[in-house]
Scaffold this motif. Structure first.
Motif, mmCIF file in Angstrom:
data_model
loop_
_atom_site.group_PDB
_atom_site.id
_atom_site.type_symbol
_atom_site.label_atom_id
_atom_site.label_comp_id
_atom_site.label_asym_id
_atom_site.label_seq_id
_atom_site.Cartn_x
_atom_site.Cartn_y
_atom_site.Cartn_z
ATOM 1 N N ALA A 180 0.837 -1.210 0.000
ATOM 2 C CA ALA A 180 0.000 0.000 0.000
ATOM 3 C C ALA A 180 0.869 1.258 0.000
ATOM 4 O O ALA A 180 0.596 2.227 -0.711
ATOM 5 C CB ALA A 180 -0.922 0.001 1.213
ATOM 6 N N GLU A 181 1.943 1.214 0.801
ATOM 7 C CA GLU A 181 2.799 2.403 0.886
ATOM 8 C C GLU A 181 3.566 2.624 -0.414
ATOM 9 O O GLU A 181 3.767 3.755 -0.861
ATOM 10 C CB GLU A 181 3.768 2.246 2.066
ATOM 11 C CG GLU A 181 4.641 3.449 2.311
ATOM 12 C CD GLU A 181 3.844 4.735 2.562
ATOM 13 O OE1 GLU A 181 4.442 5.802 2.381
ATOM 14 O OE2 GLU A 181 2.641 4.683 2.909
ATOM 15 N N MET A 182 3.972 1.522 -1.045
ATOM 16 C CA MET A 182 4.706 1.661 -2.310
ATOM 17 C C MET A 182 3.790 2.239 -3.395
ATOM 18 O O MET A 182 4.194 3.117 -4.158
ATOM 19 C CB MET A 182 5.249 0.288 -2.737
ATOM 20 C CG MET A 182 6.065 0.314 -4.006
ATOM 21 S SD MET A 182 7.391 1.548 -4.007
ATOM 22 C CE MET A 182 8.595 0.811 -2.939
ATOM 23 N N VAL A 183 2.554 1.772 -3.439
ATOM 24 C CA VAL A 183 1.602 2.314 -4.413
ATOM 25 C C VAL A 183 1.400 3.807 -4.141
ATOM 26 O O VAL A 183 1.404 4.633 -5.064
ATOM 27 C CB VAL A 183 0.256 1.540 -4.358
ATOM 28 C CG1 VAL A 183 -0.826 2.273 -5.152
ATOM 29 C CG2 VAL A 183 0.437 0.123 -4.886
ATOM 30 N N ARG A 184 1.243 4.140 -2.854
ATOM 31 C CA ARG A 184 1.055 5.558 -2.503
ATOM 32 C C ARG A 184 2.271 6.387 -2.949
ATOM 33 O O ARG A 184 2.133 7.470 -3.512
ATOM 34 C CB ARG A 184 0.854 5.688 -0.981
ATOM 35 C CG ARG A 184 0.360 7.055 -0.549
ATOM 36 C CD ARG A 184 0.526 7.283 0.937
ATOM 37 N NE ARG A 184 1.914 7.335 1.358
ATOM 38 C CZ ARG A 184 2.740 8.348 1.115
ATOM 39 N NH1 ARG A 184 2.322 9.401 0.459
ATOM 40 N NH2 ARG A 184 3.998 8.304 1.503
ATOM 41 N N LEU A 185 3.470 5.825 -2.747
ATOM 42 C CA LEU A 185 4.687 6.547 -3.135
ATOM 43 C C LEU A 185 4.769 6.742 -4.651
ATOM 44 O O LEU A 185 5.177 7.798 -5.136
ATOM 45 C CB LEU A 185 5.924 5.734 -2.694
ATOM 46 C CG LEU A 185 6.623 6.145 -1.415
ATOM 47 C CD1 LEU A 185 7.838 5.251 -1.178
ATOM 48 C CD2 LEU A 185 7.064 7.602 -1.492
ATOM 49 N N MET A 186 4.363 5.712 -5.385
ATOM 50 C CA MET A 186 4.419 5.822 -6.852
ATOM 51 C C MET A 186 3.465 6.915 -7.338
ATOM 52 O O MET A 186 3.822 7.732 -8.180
ATOM 53 C CB MET A 186 4.116 4.473 -7.514
ATOM 54 C CG MET A 186 5.268 3.484 -7.409
ATOM 55 S SD MET A 186 5.195 2.156 -8.637
ATOM 56 C CE MET A 186 4.357 0.906 -7.753
ATOM 57 N N VAL A 187 2.251 6.905 -6.788
ATOM 58 C CA VAL A 187 1.266 7.925 -7.201
ATOM 59 C C VAL A 187 1.766 9.311 -6.791
ATOM 60 O O VAL A 187 1.683 10.274 -7.565
ATOM 61 C CB VAL A 187 -0.124 7.625 -6.598
ATOM 62 C CG1 VAL A 187 -1.096 8.763 -6.886
ATOM 63 C CG2 VAL A 187 -0.668 6.314 -7.151
#
Ligand code: SF4
Length: 423
Positions: A180-187
């Motif tokens: 979840a955090e990686m997806v948030r970071l990518m966005v």
């Protein structure tokens, strides 16, 4: 460039992607034009690949671009790590049958040189070209030539590398819920980078958010799709060899395309890139997102009823069918017991038994041939049928063709097997 962020909107998208899985309602995105090829909007999903040659080796690069284009690739990307690579671009562009994209990392000068050379699109990585003035210069050059830019983030490139405090904070968040955090970071990385584009009023942008993890790719693109209305380039990074990368890639890209997400795709393998194009084509055809232009081969998986070397026969049929340029549906089945039911819809089919096979053309039993004649006879019938289609004398199987089972072929001991339904 951003989408409205209402809960209702996101819920609606989830309903579309989850419940209406097979309807392929394409998400509306802006459209950009890459060397005449539209990406996004109502354009068909295009196929990309990337050369594995040194771009400065002009002959090798042009040869591979032509092979990829011949296989069905719509756009080809080339790496330009050095000045000699961008110097080779004019000669490559002169000879390329498809638009060429320059893949730029670390050196914004390569982007400027590629634009000057006339390349059709630039790929920038926010993880390694960050200086505002440099990005501004690339945007200005692309605007002048009307060249789109792909902003592509990768899982490995979004974690801060220079600022220790930021990196420590990111790592501690990642430790809580990595995906979840990686997806948030990518966005977040895309949002930050795209602010520069918005401030430059530059909207000819394509986005990507890649990972080696298929589930993260699905989550990342869903999140990006909900946040932005820009066309999306789908792909995984470092998917591995085709044997394993194929499953990973098709699982992720097939899921996304089924949700209506994705405007251009690149399947990437550690192998000859021709496999990427072949598999991307098969994926789009299988999902009904691209019309077949070549024969479709279906074959039974074989079982204990098999009495010939069907796997070898299928490989030979596949090789021969490559010469036909009409999307004839050909079935190679291992028996007449229940093969006919499984081959329904095939234009040309063979049901093989011990020593001989029965050939059907659109449900009509045409001839019985010996095992040694089977390959050539099937091919002849496929060619003849394709020619009739080309002359308008026959139609490809838009509707299902029912194949009535023939009399069963005798077993080795001369006994006649009963159809499964009669057992
Ligand atoms: S077609 Fe015949 S041989 Fe092939 S899997 Fe079906 S039953 Fe087995």
């Amino acid at each position: 460039m951003t989408r409205p962020q209402s809960g209702l909107y996101n819920t609606a998208l989830r309903v579309v992607s989850g419940v209406l899985l097979n309807m392929f309602l394409r998400r509306k995105t802006r459209q950009v034009i890459v060397g005449g090829v539209p990406i996004g909007g109502d354009a068909p999903v295009s196929i990309q690949s990337m050369t594995s040659t040194y771009t400065y080796d002009i002959d090798a690069t042009v040869r591979q671009i032509r092979q990829l284009a011949e296989a069905g690739c719509d756009l080809v990307r080339v790496a330009v790590p050095e000045r000699r690579d961008t110097q080779a671009l004019p000669a490559i562009l002169d000879q390329s049958p498809v638009p060429v994209i320059a893949d730029v990392h670390f050196h914004y000068e390569r982007a400027l040189e590629a634009v000057e050379a006339g390349v059709h699109k630039i790929r920038l990585n926010p993880g390694n070209i960050k200086d505002r003035k440099e990005v501004d210069r690339v945007i200005a050059a692309c605007r002048e030539r009307r060249i789109p830019i792909r902003v592509g983030v990768n899982e490995g490139g979004v974690v801060e590398r220079k600022d220790k405090n930021t990196r420590a904070a990111q790592k501690s968040e990642l430790a809580k819920d990595y995906r979840a955090e990686m997806v948030r970071l990518m966005v977040q990385t895309l949002e930050d980078y795209l602010r520069v584009f918005e401030e430059n009023d530059f909207h000819d942008v394509v986005l990507s958010a890649k990972s080696i993890d298929a589930t993260m790719v699905v989550e990342a693109y869903r999140a990006v799709s909900e946040r932005f209305d820009l066309p999306l380039h789908l792909g995984l990074t470092h998917a591995g060899p085709p044997e394993t990368g194929r499953i990973r890639s098709i699982a992720a890209l097939g899921s996304l395309l089924s949700m209506g997400i994705g405007d251009t795709i690149r399947i990437s393998y550690a192998a000859d890139p021709i496999h990427e194009v072949q598999d991307a084509k098969e994926l789009l055809c299988s999902l009904g997102l691209r019309n077949r232009v070549e024969p479709e081969l279906i074959a039974c998986p074989t079982c204990g009823r098999i009495e010939i070397d069907l796997i070898k026969l299928v490989a030979e049929v596949r090789r021969k069918l490559a010469a036909i340029k009409t999307p004839v549906k050909v079935a190679v089945m291992g028996c007449v017991v229940n093969g006919p039911g499984e081959a329904e819809g095939a234009d040309v089919a063979v049901f093989a038994g011990k020593g001989r096979g029965i050939i059907y053309v659109q449900g009509e039993q045409k001839r019985t041939v010996t095992e040694s004649e089977m390959l050539d006879a099937l091919y002849e019938e496929a060619v003849a049928f394709a020619e009739r289609v080309e002359r308008g004398q026959a139609r490809l199987s838009h509707t299902r063709v029912t194949i009535a089972p023939p009399d069963p072929l005798p077993r080795k001991d001369g006994s006649i097997p009963l159809p499964l339904a009669a057992r």
